[in-house]
Motif scaffolding. Structure first.
Motif, PDB file in Angstrom:
ATOM      1  N   LEU A   1       0.825  -1.205   0.000  1.00  0.00           N
ATOM      2  CA  LEU A   1       0.000   0.000   0.000  1.00  0.00           C
ATOM      3  C   LEU A   1       0.861   1.257   0.000  1.00  0.00           C
ATOM      4  CD1 LEU A   1      -2.752  -1.067   2.566  1.00  0.00           C
ATOM      5  CD2 LEU A   1      -2.949  -0.973   0.072  1.00  0.00           C
ATOM      6  N   THR A   2       1.960   1.229   0.742  1.00  0.00           N
ATOM      7  CA  THR A   2       2.857   2.384   0.781  1.00  0.00           C
ATOM      8  C   THR A   2       3.459   2.629  -0.593  1.00  0.00           C
ATOM      9  OG1 THR A   2       3.392   1.994   3.109  1.00  0.00           O
ATOM     10  CG2 THR A   2       4.917   3.369   1.853  1.00  0.00           C
ATOM     11  N   ARG A   3       3.835   1.560  -1.276  1.00  0.00           N
ATOM     12  CA  ARG A   3       4.379   1.711  -2.628  1.00  0.00           C
ATOM     13  C   ARG A   3       3.341   2.334  -3.556  1.00  0.00           C
ATOM     14  NH1 ARG A   3       5.143  -3.170  -3.590  1.00  0.00           N
ATOM     15  NH2 ARG A   3       3.836  -3.724  -5.373  1.00  0.00           N
ATOM     16  N   PHE A   4       2.091   1.870  -3.437  1.00  0.00           N
ATOM     17  CA  PHE A   4       1.016   2.427  -4.255  1.00  0.00           C
ATOM     18  C   PHE A   4       0.778   3.900  -3.925  1.00  0.00           C
ATOM     19  CE2 PHE A   4      -1.457  -1.750  -5.245  1.00  0.00           C
ATOM     20  CZ  PHE A   4      -0.474  -2.094  -6.154  1.00  0.00           C
ATOM     21  N   LEU A   5       0.878   4.257  -2.659  1.00  0.00           N
ATOM     22  CA  LEU A   5       0.700   5.654  -2.250  1.00  0.00           C
ATOM     23  C   LEU A   5       1.810   6.526  -2.832  1.00  0.00           C
ATOM     24  CD1 LEU A   5      -0.387   4.993   1.415  1.00  0.00           C
ATOM     25  CD2 LEU A   5      -1.653   6.478  -0.139  1.00  0.00           C
ATOM     26  N   ILE A   6       3.034   6.047  -2.747  1.00  0.00           N
ATOM     27  CA  ILE A   6       4.170   6.807  -3.281  1.00  0.00           C
ATOM     28  C   ILE A   6       4.032   7.010  -4.785  1.00  0.00           C
ATOM     29  CG2 ILE A   6       6.661   6.719  -3.715  1.00  0.00           C
ATOM     30  CD1 ILE A   6       6.934   5.259  -1.014  1.00  0.00           C
ATOM     31  N   GLU A   7       3.589   5.952  -5.470  1.00  0.00           N
ATOM     32  CA  GLU A   7       3.475   6.015  -6.929  1.00  0.00           C
ATOM     33  C   GLU A   7       2.233   6.769  -7.388  1.00  0.00           C
ATOM     34  OE1 GLU A   7       3.565   1.983  -8.223  1.00  0.00           O
ATOM     35  OE2 GLU A   7       5.699   1.706  -7.791  1.00  0.00           O
ATOM     36  N   GLY A   8       1.284   7.014  -6.463  1.00  0.00           N
ATOM     37  CA  GLY A   8       0.066   7.713  -6.839  1.00  0.00           C
ATOM     38  C   GLY A   8      -1.045   6.790  -7.287  1.00  0.00           C
ATOM     39  N   VAL A   9      -0.828   5.483  -7.222  1.00  0.00           N
ATOM     40  CA  VAL A   9      -1.875   4.520  -7.570  1.00  0.00           C
ATOM     41  C   VAL A   9      -3.027   4.630  -6.567  1.00  0.00           C
ATOM     42  CG1 VAL A   9      -2.408   2.070  -7.866  1.00  0.00           C
ATOM     43  CG2 VAL A   9      -0.176   2.961  -8.581  1.00  0.00           C
ATOM     44  N   VAL A  10      -2.671   4.848  -5.303  1.00  0.00           N
ATOM     45  CA  VAL A  10      -3.631   4.996  -4.208  1.00  0.00           C
ATOM     46  C   VAL A  10      -3.445   6.376  -3.600  1.00  0.00           C
ATOM     47  CG1 VAL A  10      -4.142   4.201  -1.853  1.00  0.00           C
ATOM     48  CG2 VAL A  10      -3.821   2.533  -3.694  1.00  0.00           C
ATOM     49  N   GLN A  11      -4.550   7.008  -3.235  1.00  0.00           N
ATOM     50  CA  GLN A  11      -4.464   8.340  -2.612  1.00  0.00           C
ATOM     51  C   GLN A  11      -4.723   8.321  -1.108  1.00  0.00           C
ATOM     52  OE1 GLN A  11      -6.757   8.271  -5.669  1.00  0.00           O
ATOM     53  NE2 GLN A  11      -4.721   8.225  -6.576  1.00  0.00           N
ATOM     54  N   ALA A  12      -5.339   7.248  -0.615  1.00  0.00           N
ATOM     55  CA  ALA A  12      -5.602   7.114   0.817  1.00  0.00           C
ATOM     56  C   ALA A  12      -5.498   5.649   1.184  1.00  0.00           C
ATOM     57  CB  ALA A  12      -6.987   7.654   1.170  1.00  0.00           C
ATOM     58  N   GLY A  13      -4.810   5.354   2.282  1.00  0.00           N
ATOM     59  CA  GLY A  13      -4.613   3.958   2.673  1.00  0.00           C
ATOM     60  C   GLY A  13      -4.881   3.729   4.139  1.00  0.00           C
ATOM     61  N   LEU A  14      -5.647   2.682   4.444  1.00  0.00           N
ATOM     62  CA  LEU A  14      -5.914   2.275   5.816  1.00  0.00           C
ATOM     63  C   LEU A  14      -4.988   1.118   6.165  1.00  0.00           C
ATOM     64  CD1 LEU A  14      -9.830   2.260   5.693  1.00  0.00           C
ATOM     65  CD2 LEU A  14      -8.396   3.948   6.853  1.00  0.00           C
ATOM     66  N   MET A  15      -4.220   1.271   7.227  1.00  0.00           N
ATOM     67  CA  MET A  15      -3.270   0.220   7.591  1.00  0.00           C
ATOM     68  C   MET A  15      -2.911   0.291   9.066  1.00  0.00           C
ATOM     69  SD  MET A  15       0.080   1.739   5.612  1.00  0.00           S
ATOM     70  CE  MET A  15      -0.856   2.285   4.184  1.00  0.00           C
ATOM     71  N   TYR A  16      -2.292  -0.776   9.548  1.00  0.00           N
ATOM     72  CA  TYR A  16      -1.909  -0.842  10.959  1.00  0.00           C
ATOM     73  C   TYR A  16      -0.491  -0.359  11.210  1.00  0.00           C
ATOM     74  CZ  TYR A  16      -6.110  -3.641  11.815  1.00  0.00           C
ATOM     75  OH  TYR A  16      -7.402  -4.079  11.925  1.00  0.00           O
ATOM     76  N   ASN A  17       0.405  -0.568  10.273  1.00  0.00           N
ATOM     77  CA  ASN A  17       1.806  -0.191  10.482  1.00  0.00           C
ATOM     78  C   ASN A  17       2.266   0.723   9.351  1.00  0.00           C
ATOM     79  OD1 ASN A  17       2.464  -1.972  12.850  1.00  0.00           O
ATOM     80  ND2 ASN A  17       1.801  -3.539  11.396  1.00  0.00           N
ATOM     81  N   PRO A  18       1.905   2.008   9.429  1.00  0.00           N
ATOM     82  CA  PRO A  18       2.237   2.928   8.339  1.00  0.00           C
ATOM     83  C   PRO A  18       3.727   3.224   8.265  1.00  0.00           C
ATOM     84  CG  PRO A  18       1.365   4.145  10.201  1.00  0.00           C
ATOM     85  CD  PRO A  18       1.225   2.694  10.551  1.00  0.00           C
ATOM     86  N   GLN A  19       4.157   3.562   7.073  1.00  0.00           N
ATOM     87  CA  GLN A  19       5.546   3.936   6.849  1.00  0.00           C
ATOM     88  C   GLN A  19       5.590   5.399   6.409  1.00  0.00           C
ATOM     89  OE1 GLN A  19       7.350   1.121   4.087  1.00  0.00           O
ATOM     90  NE2 GLN A  19       6.024  -0.514   4.829  1.00  0.00           N
ATOM     91  N   LEU A  20       6.359   6.190   7.106  1.00  0.00           N
ATOM     92  CA  LEU A  20       6.462   7.605   6.785  1.00  0.00           C
ATOM     93  C   LEU A  20       7.314   7.809   5.542  1.00  0.00           C
ATOM     94  CD1 LEU A  20       6.996   9.108  10.353  1.00  0.00           C
ATOM     95  CD2 LEU A  20       4.898   9.048   9.014  1.00  0.00           C
ATOM     96  N   ARG A  21       6.771   8.532   4.589  1.00  0.00           N
ATOM     97  CA  ARG A  21       7.491   8.827   3.363  1.00  0.00           C
ATOM     98  C   ARG A  21       7.198  10.270   2.955  1.00  0.00           C
ATOM     99  NH1 ARG A  21       9.300   4.576   4.515  1.00  0.00           N
ATOM    100  NH2 ARG A  21       9.746   2.756   3.206  1.00  0.00           N
ATOM    101  N   SER A  22       8.124  10.848   2.214  1.00  0.00           N
ATOM    102  CA  SER A  22       7.926  12.203   1.721  1.00  0.00           C
ATOM    103  C   SER A  22       6.695  12.252   0.826  1.00  0.00           C
ATOM    104  CB  SER A  22       9.156  12.648   0.928  1.00  0.00           C
ATOM    105  OG  SER A  22       8.963  13.923   0.364  1.00  0.00           O
ATOM    106  N   GLY A  23       5.875  13.271   1.027  1.00  0.00           N
ATOM    107  CA  GLY A  23       4.675  13.426   0.221  1.00  0.00           C
ATOM    108  C   GLY A  23       3.457  12.726   0.792  1.00  0.00           C
ATOM    109  N   LEU A  24       3.631  12.056   1.941  1.00  0.00           N
ATOM    110  CA  LEU A  24       2.530  11.354   2.583  1.00  0.00           C
ATOM    111  C   LEU A  24       2.326  11.880   4.002  1.00  0.00           C
ATOM    112  CD1 LEU A  24       3.403   7.647   1.626  1.00  0.00           C
ATOM    113  CD2 LEU A  24       2.010   9.278   0.335  1.00  0.00           C
TER     114      LEU A  24
END
Length: 307
Positions: free
Chosen positions: A131-154
């Motif tokens: 999900l984080t990869r999809f968020l970074i790439e713009g495939v997904v704009q919002a993600g529900l998860m238990y262990n989020p990963q902090l990345r630039s732009g998110l």
């Protein structure tokens, strides 16, 4: 430029390994190597320093990574904009872990469609890294998860403090009945640590499932017990398919939402509003389960997970 080559580059950069990237892309290692070679040939510069230890970005690779992320974002924006069906004006793709779709993700979609009928919605399923990869790439704009990963732009914010409770598939269960019938459901390092402190005799049960809430069906159809989210198992408890085990410790398990910072402002406002409303209703369902458990329990020990 072939967008597949760019995505492959980003996978290798993220994992530091051609082997790991091939596993995540579901292709052979030789295919990954060939794609990177083609990309390097196109750019005229080596992008990775290869060694037995893995692959490390060269200065040129580090510079290209920024542009690669931008290319993927533009590609996904164009793809999604073109794919918006007639009669809709905006789009939103939501990703979530399996355990967060029932009673949360699905109901969030209901609320979004009621609040913004012109919004085209797409969904994705995955674990946090996917999900984080999809968020970074713009495939997904919002993600529900238990262990989020902090990345630039998110941006990350807590959605709710879920609770993991111990349930069994037989009626009137108790803690002294579960030896030999316990499934250790792996909810991550913090859960494992807290579980080892509170229930050390169950940590090596001989059966471990890293399936999240999917393990519910496994437990229901067999004479087993295990820890599952209170929100998720309410439907099973109401139907008499799972039963709460009194006096078992409960484990907090926070859920988060990760947003892309460049999400359309109007869509973001509606999405945040409807998610908050949906979470409030989901918490009521969880509280009902917790109250039932409290009524049948003598001890109400709630260990706190770190982090």
């Amino acid at each position: 430029m072939d967008i597949t080559l760019v995505k492959t580059f980003l996978e290798v950069a993220a994992t530091g390994s051609f082997v790991a990237a091939s596993e995540r892309l579901f292709v052979t290692q030789s295919a990954v190597s060939l794609r990177i070679q083609r990309l390097e040939d196109s750019l005229g510069r080596p992008l990775f320093n290869r060694s037995k230890a893995g692959a490390v970005l060269t200065p040129a690779g580090t510079e290209f990574e920024r542009y690669a992320l931008g290319l993927i974002k533009l590609w996904e924006e164009a793809r999604q904009q073109i794919a918006i069906p007639e009669g809709f004006t905006k789009s939103l793709t939501i990703g979530a872990q399996y355990s967060l779709w029932p009673r949360l993700g699905f109901r969030w979609i209901d609320a979004l469609r009621a609040e913004m009928p012109s919004l085209s919605i797409r969904t994705e399923l995955g674990m946090p890294d996917r999900l984080t990869r999809f968020l970074i790439e713009g495939v997904v704009q919002a993600g529900l998860m238990y262990n989020p990963q902090l990345r630039s732009g998110l941006s990350v914010s807590k959605v709710s403090d879920e609770e993991l409770v111990l349930v069994a598939s037989w009626a009137n269960p108790s803690l002294d009945q579960i030896d030999g019938r316990y499934v250790f459901i792996d909810w991550g390092a913090e859960f494992t640590q807290a579980h080892a402190i509170e229930l050390p005799h169950l940590i090596n049960s001989g059966l471990t499932l890293s399936l999240g809430a999917m393990a519910a069906e496994f437990i229901v159809k067999r004479q087993y017990a295990g820890y599952l989210p209170a929100r998720y198992i309410k439907q099973y408890v109401d139907a008499g398919r799972l039963h709460l085990i009194p006096d078992a410790p409960r484990f907090p398990y926070p859920a988060y939402v990760v947003w892309r910072d460049d999400l359309d402002a109007e869509v973001a406002d509606v999405a945040r509003k409807t998610l908050q409303e949906t979470v409030e209703k989901a918490i009521l369902a969880q509280d009902e389960v917790i109250n039932r458990l409290s009524e049948i329990s003598i001890f109400k020990q709630i260990p706190i997970l770190g982090g």
